[in-house]
Design a protein around this motif. Structure first.
Motif, PDB file in Angstrom:
ATOM      1  N   ASP A 127       0.866  -1.177   0.000  1.00  0.00           N
ATOM      2  CA  ASP A 127       0.000   0.000   0.000  1.00  0.00           C
ATOM      3  C   ASP A 127       0.909   1.236   0.000  1.00  0.00           C
ATOM      4  O   ASP A 127       1.517   1.577   1.018  1.00  0.00           O
ATOM      5  CB  ASP A 127      -0.896  -0.018   1.240  1.00  0.00           C
ATOM      6  N   ASP A 129       0.451   4.304   0.098  1.00  0.00           N
ATOM      7  CA  ASP A 129       0.140   5.420   0.996  1.00  0.00           C
ATOM      8  C   ASP A 129       0.583   5.129   2.428  1.00  0.00           C
ATOM      9  O   ASP A 129       0.576   6.019   3.277  1.00  0.00           O
ATOM     10  CB  ASP A 129      -1.367   5.711   1.008  1.00  0.00           C
ATOM     11  N   ARG A 130       0.938   3.882   2.697  1.00  0.00           N
ATOM     12  CA  ARG A 130       1.237   3.507   4.082  1.00  0.00           C
ATOM     13  C   ARG A 130       2.617   2.886   4.260  1.00  0.00           C
ATOM     14  O   ARG A 130       2.949   2.424   5.347  1.00  0.00           O
ATOM     15  CB  ARG A 130       0.167   2.539   4.599  1.00  0.00           C
ATOM     16  N   HIS A 131       3.396   2.822   3.188  1.00  0.00           N
ATOM     17  CA  HIS A 131       4.735   2.241   3.299  1.00  0.00           C
ATOM     18  C   HIS A 131       5.780   3.181   2.707  1.00  0.00           C
ATOM     19  O   HIS A 131       5.517   3.865   1.719  1.00  0.00           O
ATOM     20  CB  HIS A 131       4.810   0.894   2.578  1.00  0.00           C
ATOM     21  N   GLU A 132       6.938   3.166   3.304  1.00  0.00           N
ATOM     22  CA  GLU A 132       8.071   3.919   2.772  1.00  0.00           C
ATOM     23  C   GLU A 132       8.912   2.943   1.955  1.00  0.00           C
ATOM     24  O   GLU A 132       8.923   1.751   2.224  1.00  0.00           O
ATOM     25  CB  GLU A 132       8.928   4.444   3.930  1.00  0.00           C
ATOM     26  N   ALA A 145       1.172   6.547  -5.948  1.00  0.00           N
ATOM     27  CA  ALA A 145       0.383   7.412  -5.060  1.00  0.00           C
ATOM     28  C   ALA A 145      -0.163   8.598  -5.860  1.00  0.00           C
ATOM     29  O   ALA A 145      -1.315   9.029  -5.660  1.00  0.00           O
ATOM     30  CB  ALA A 145       1.232   7.888  -3.887  1.00  0.00           C
ATOM     31  N   ARG A 148      -3.153   7.546  -7.762  1.00  0.00           N
ATOM     32  CA  ARG A 148      -4.317   7.440  -6.858  1.00  0.00           C
ATOM     33  C   ARG A 148      -4.991   8.795  -6.691  1.00  0.00           C
ATOM     34  O   ARG A 148      -6.211   8.907  -6.731  1.00  0.00           O
ATOM     35  CB  ARG A 148      -3.861   6.946  -5.480  1.00  0.00           C
ATOM     36  N   CYS A 162      -3.815  -4.230  -3.232  1.00  0.00           N
ATOM     37  CA  CYS A 162      -2.481  -4.358  -2.624  1.00  0.00           C
ATOM     38  C   CYS A 162      -2.285  -5.797  -2.176  1.00  0.00           C
ATOM     39  O   CYS A 162      -3.070  -6.309  -1.381  1.00  0.00           O
ATOM     40  CB  CYS A 162      -2.350  -3.420  -1.431  1.00  0.00           C
ATOM     41  N   HIS A 164       1.080  -7.185  -1.527  1.00  0.00           N
ATOM     42  CA  HIS A 164       2.454  -7.372  -1.039  1.00  0.00           C
ATOM     43  C   HIS A 164       3.365  -7.894  -2.159  1.00  0.00           C
ATOM     44  O   HIS A 164       3.006  -7.796  -3.323  1.00  0.00           O
ATOM     45  CB  HIS A 164       2.462  -8.271   0.205  1.00  0.00           C
TER      46      HIS A 164
END
Ligand SMILES: NC(=O)c1ccc[n+]([C@@H]2O[C@H](COP(=O)([O-])OP(=O)(O)OC[C@H]3O[C@@H](n4cnc5c(N)ncnc54)[C@H](OP(=O)(O)O)[C@@H]3O)[C@@H](O)[C@H]2O)c1
Length: 190
Positions: A127, A129-132, A145, A148, A162, A164
């Motif tokens: 995801d 928006d939630r992972h670096e 992103a 999106r 998503c 993985h």
């Protein structure tokens, strides 16, 4: 998604796209594949299974045998995109990481076609928006992103799928992007 929804896959001959086609057929949805007229013959698939055809021609024949409807088109050919979109309900984009930003062209075509019930942009990873991430993957995350945000701003119904990392994709090359065999001299740990 309803069983009768017509699903168009953009990027059906790619490593992920073929599996989306097979899953759509298995689910019983009318399945459409946007195929480029003059694209190069693909190498051995990146995600290998016993059932995987080895060339693009074999793959296309496989799609035809499954009843997949082939539509000729290209992301860079707006009219071909709009024409294809008008025949379906759901769009799933599975083009590769070098074409993430090009999805603005699909979004523009979706707006013009006006009939698409849901768009799945090319995600199929973490995801974003939630992972670096570190480079070079960071750039892909930023682009995904960004797409999106365009989808949301345009008010298009969407799903961000998503799932993985695929071991079959990363184990074979020890996670070295663009390598097809394990490197023998140096491994970059991301
Ligand atoms: N989570 C993970 O572990 C993982 C692993 C791999 C990929 N992914 C993600 O999955 C998504 C798909 O990646 P992928 O590696 O499967 O992609 P890919 O194998 O590079 O697939 C490219 C597809 O896009 C088509 N295409 C290229 N240029 C086009 C154009 N101008 N117009 C229309 N179609 C065009 C190709 O068609 P031709 O046959 O005509 O060239 C092919 O079908 C990406 O978002 C990627 O980041 C995730």
């Amino acid at each position: 998604m309803a069983p009768q929804d017509r699903i168009l896959v953009i990027g059906p001959t790619g490593a992920i796209g073929r599996h989306v086609i097979w899953a759509s057929v298995k689910a019983g949805n009318p399945t459409y594949a946007l195929v480029r007229k003059n694209s190069v013959t693909i190498e051995k698939p990146k995600l290998i299974t016993a059932a995987n055809p080895e060339t693009k021609e074999e793959l296309i024949d496989n799609f035809k045998s499954l009843g997949v409807i082939l539509l000729e088109g290209d992301i860079s050919d707006h009219n071909s995109l709009v024409k294809a979109l008008k025949q379906v309900d759901i769009v799933i984009c599975t083009t590769g990481r070098l074409l993430i930003l090009d999805q603005v062209k699909i979004i523009a075509a979706i707006k013009e076609a006006g009939n698409i019930k849901r768009f799945f942009p090319s995600e199929f990873g973490l995801d974003v928006d939630r992972h670096e991430a570190v480079d070079p993957v960071r750039e892909v995350f930023v682009e995904k992103a960004g797409i999106r945000r365009v989808v949301e701003a345009e008010g298009i119904p969407y799903t961000y799928l998503c799932c993985h990392a695929f071991t079959g994709y990363f184990l074979r090359n020890l996670a070295q992007l663009d390598a097809t065999v394990p490197p023998r001299d140096k491994v970059i740990i991301l």
